[in-house]
Write an enzyme that holds these catalytic residues in place. Structure first.
Site, PDB file in Angstrom:
ATOM      1  N   ASP A 242     -81.557  57.678 -37.715  1.00 54.49           N
ATOM      2  CA  ASP A 242     -81.249  56.811 -36.894  1.00 54.49           C
ATOM      3  C   ASP A 242     -79.812  56.931 -35.941  1.00 54.49           C
ATOM      4  O   ASP A 242     -79.185  56.521 -35.068  1.00 54.49           O
ATOM      5  CB  ASP A 242     -81.601  55.159 -36.673  1.00 54.49           C
ATOM      6  CG  ASP A 242     -82.350  54.539 -36.447  1.00 54.49           C
ATOM      7  OD1 ASP A 242     -83.531  55.067 -35.737  1.00 54.49           O
ATOM      8  OD2 ASP A 242     -83.030  53.718 -36.925  1.00 54.49           O
TER       9      ASP A 242
ATOM     10  N   GLU B  65     -83.728  49.648 -48.104  1.00 50.01           N
ATOM     11  CA  GLU B  65     -83.245  49.894 -46.234  1.00 50.01           C
ATOM     12  C   GLU B  65     -82.111  47.776 -46.326  1.00 50.01           C
ATOM     13  O   GLU B  65     -83.281  47.314 -45.111  1.00 50.01           O
ATOM     14  CB  GLU B  65     -83.866  50.167 -45.268  1.00 50.01           C
ATOM     15  CG  GLU B  65     -82.823  50.740 -44.144  1.00 50.01           C
ATOM     16  CD  GLU B  65     -83.013  49.363 -43.622  1.00 50.01           C
ATOM     17  OE1 GLU B  65     -81.444  48.934 -43.453  1.00 50.01           O
ATOM     18  OE2 GLU B  65     -83.485  48.961 -42.752  1.00 50.01           O
TER      19      GLU B  65
ATOM     20  N   ASP C 290     -88.590  49.821 -45.441  1.00 53.33           N
ATOM     21  CA  ASP C 290     -87.585  49.856 -43.917  1.00 53.33           C
ATOM     22  C   ASP C 290     -87.535  48.340 -43.756  1.00 53.33           C
ATOM     23  O   ASP C 290     -88.334  47.594 -44.249  1.00 53.33           O
ATOM     24  CB  ASP C 290     -88.171  50.064 -42.648  1.00 53.33           C
ATOM     25  CG  ASP C 290     -87.153  50.266 -41.856  1.00 53.33           C
ATOM     26  OD1 ASP C 290     -85.948  51.119 -41.822  1.00 53.33           O
ATOM     27  OD2 ASP C 290     -87.278  49.986 -40.399  1.00 53.33           O
TER      28      ASP C 290
END
Length: 494
Positions: free
Chosen positions: A391, A337, A290
């Protein structure tokens, strides 16, 4: 990666009669479903213990496993619990939503009962030895936090905050049984996850795990290793993470995580990070990192500031970090990401590292333009295409909130009926499969054409997140065969 497909589905969203999805029979049944659906990958969210707000992206440890995921059924099978004991607790009656309050109040009681009946063996001792580089610090942190009534470690007494050796020795000596209880939880987590992973491999399924970039301020990692963060002499952060102000956020974003001292880390050849990456490689087949952007550059905000207006852009470790990583973990597979701000530095690092980046289709049609690299005709082979991430809203919810212009363009682009939401969602999935990206990942909620009731997380909010669970026995053979047809048609079949 070869051309393939997978499903995004958090562990906690698995059905369970004991309050939260875990490493029980439902995990094995979902692996069977993936195989039947012609999938290669199961992507999950971080599996670490969660703190306030239940977010897996703000864990209390970057190494420990979430004890909520321990299967009570396995403990029953091992003779450590009885069904009557497990059924005597009320974990809530809403099968589609997790009751974290009930889990917090009751789950530990059951695991403590199992611990009382547990007899340490060679496997347990081997686990403790192999995990020693993080396990003892984690257990000490949890013991002291309990004694301090849940306070953040930077509000603990000075001797605890500064990790005075004599104080830590005293805590360990006086709390051996409690320390062993935390060891036992991590042993059971590791043992059960290893079984799930082995079964996935036997069925030709690989696991994509998720690694948060930053550590939570109130975590065993920051408490045990303040030297790798920008901290002052009182062990408070000098700077915290976030994003600089831009057109979408005039004051920027203040996340509050302490930022890494990359110069200190570099002197140790990024030892803490390398241990973390090796740990992740033992858990997963592929690691999705991430906030990959933080390796090229990051925002450092003065700790006392409440906004990011005085934040400064700093250089991350860059390619040097990944050159060390490839020596330590030569076979590691990574997904970067890379969403959000695009900078020449980030694009250069992604290209030099060779890791696949991400394309989120929903981003292509919100305020669209033909140059958007999220549009399918601009995708690269060495990338991963998603309909949406944890998300994002589900595709159905997103479609229902599109303005008329974006909805018309999206419908024309993917050649579907703008007046038929269910058809739109499945054609949207088809568009992801059609992409040249080597890997296509679709959220399970999209295959089920779920709306906002199945959204995993809404960024910027602290209520109602990380709660959705699938209704038991909801997945059908018909759905699996429909997914398999897509994989077959677009060359992604396992």
């Amino acid at each position: 990666m070869k051309r393939s497909a997978g499903i995004l589905y958090p562990i906690f969203s698995l059905p369970s009669r004991y309050g939260i999805g875990c490493f029980s029979k439902e995990a094995y049944e979902f692996i069977d479903f993936l195989k039947k659906a012609g999938q290669t990958y199961w992507q999950i969210l971080p599996m670490h213990p969660t703190g306030f707000g239940d977010s897996p992206y703000q864990p209390v440890s970057a190494f420990a496993g979430n004890p909520y995921f321990i299967s009570l059924e396995d403990l029953i099978q091992d003779g450590l619990l009885t069904e009557e004991e497990c059924n005597s607790y009320d974990f809530g009656h809403d099968v589609e939503h997790i009751n974290y309050g009930a889990l917090y109040n009751y789950r530990q009681d059951l695991i403590k009962q199992a611990f009382v009946r547990f007899h340490a063996d060679d496997d347990y001792e081997t686990f403790k030895k192999e995990a020693s580089y993080w396990l003892k610090d984690y257990a000490l942190y949890m013991v002291i936090k309990k004694q301090q009534e849940g306070k953040s470690w930077n509000d603990w007494p000075l001797e605890a905050r500064m990790r005075k050796p004599s104080y830590l020795k005293q805590i360990e000596t006086e709390n051996k049984k409690v320390m062993n209880f935390y060891y036992f939880q991590q042993y059971e987590f590791a043992k059960q996850w290893k079984k799930v992973l082995a079964y996935a491999h036997s069925q030709g399924i690989q696991i994509i795990g998720d690694m948060p970039f930053y550590c939570a301020m109130d975590s065993s990692d920051v408490w045990a290793h303040p030297e790798i963060f920008w901290m002052d002499e009182d062990y408070l952060p000098k700077y915290v993470a976030g994003t600089l102000p831009d057109a979408f956020s005039p004051t920027g974003q203040r996340w509050g995580n302490p930022v890494y001292d990359w110069s200190a880390l570099k002197k140790t050849h990024y030892d803490w990070w390398m241990q973390r990456m090796q740990h992740a490689q033992n858990w997963f087949d592929v690691v999705r990192i991430d906030h990959f952007h933080g390796f090229s550059e990051y925002c450092a905000i003065p700790y006392e500031d409440q906004t990011a207006e005085n934040g400064i852009a700093k250089k991350g470790p860059g390619l040097d970090f990944f050159q060390v990583l490839k020596r330590v973990c030569p076979d590691i597979q990574i997904i970067a990401e890379d969403l959000g701000t695009n900078t020449p530095e980030k694009e250069k690092l992604l290209k030099e590292s060779g890791f696949p980046g991400m394309n989120v289709l929903q981003f292509a049609f919100t305020g669209w333009n033909h140059d958007s690299y999220y549009l399918t005709h601009n995708h690269k082979k060495n990338s991963v295409v998603y309909t949406g991430t944890h998300d994002n809203p589900t595709t159905l919810e997103w479609f229902e909130t599109l303005n008329e212009s974006d909805r018309i363009f999206a419908s024309k682009y993917i050649h579907t009926d703008a007046n038929n939401p269910g058809q739109f969602v499945w054609d949207f999935i088809r568009e992801a499969y059609r992409s040249v990206a080597n890997l296509a990942i679709v959220s399970l909620s999209d295959y089920l054409v779920k709306g906002k009731e199945a959204r995993i997380n809404t960024p910027g909010t602290s209520q109602g997140n990380w709660q959705w669970r699938l209704v038991p026995h909801f997945l059908s053979d018909e759905l699996a065969y429909s997914i398999r047809d897509l994989a077959d048609i677009y060359g992604r079949l396992k």
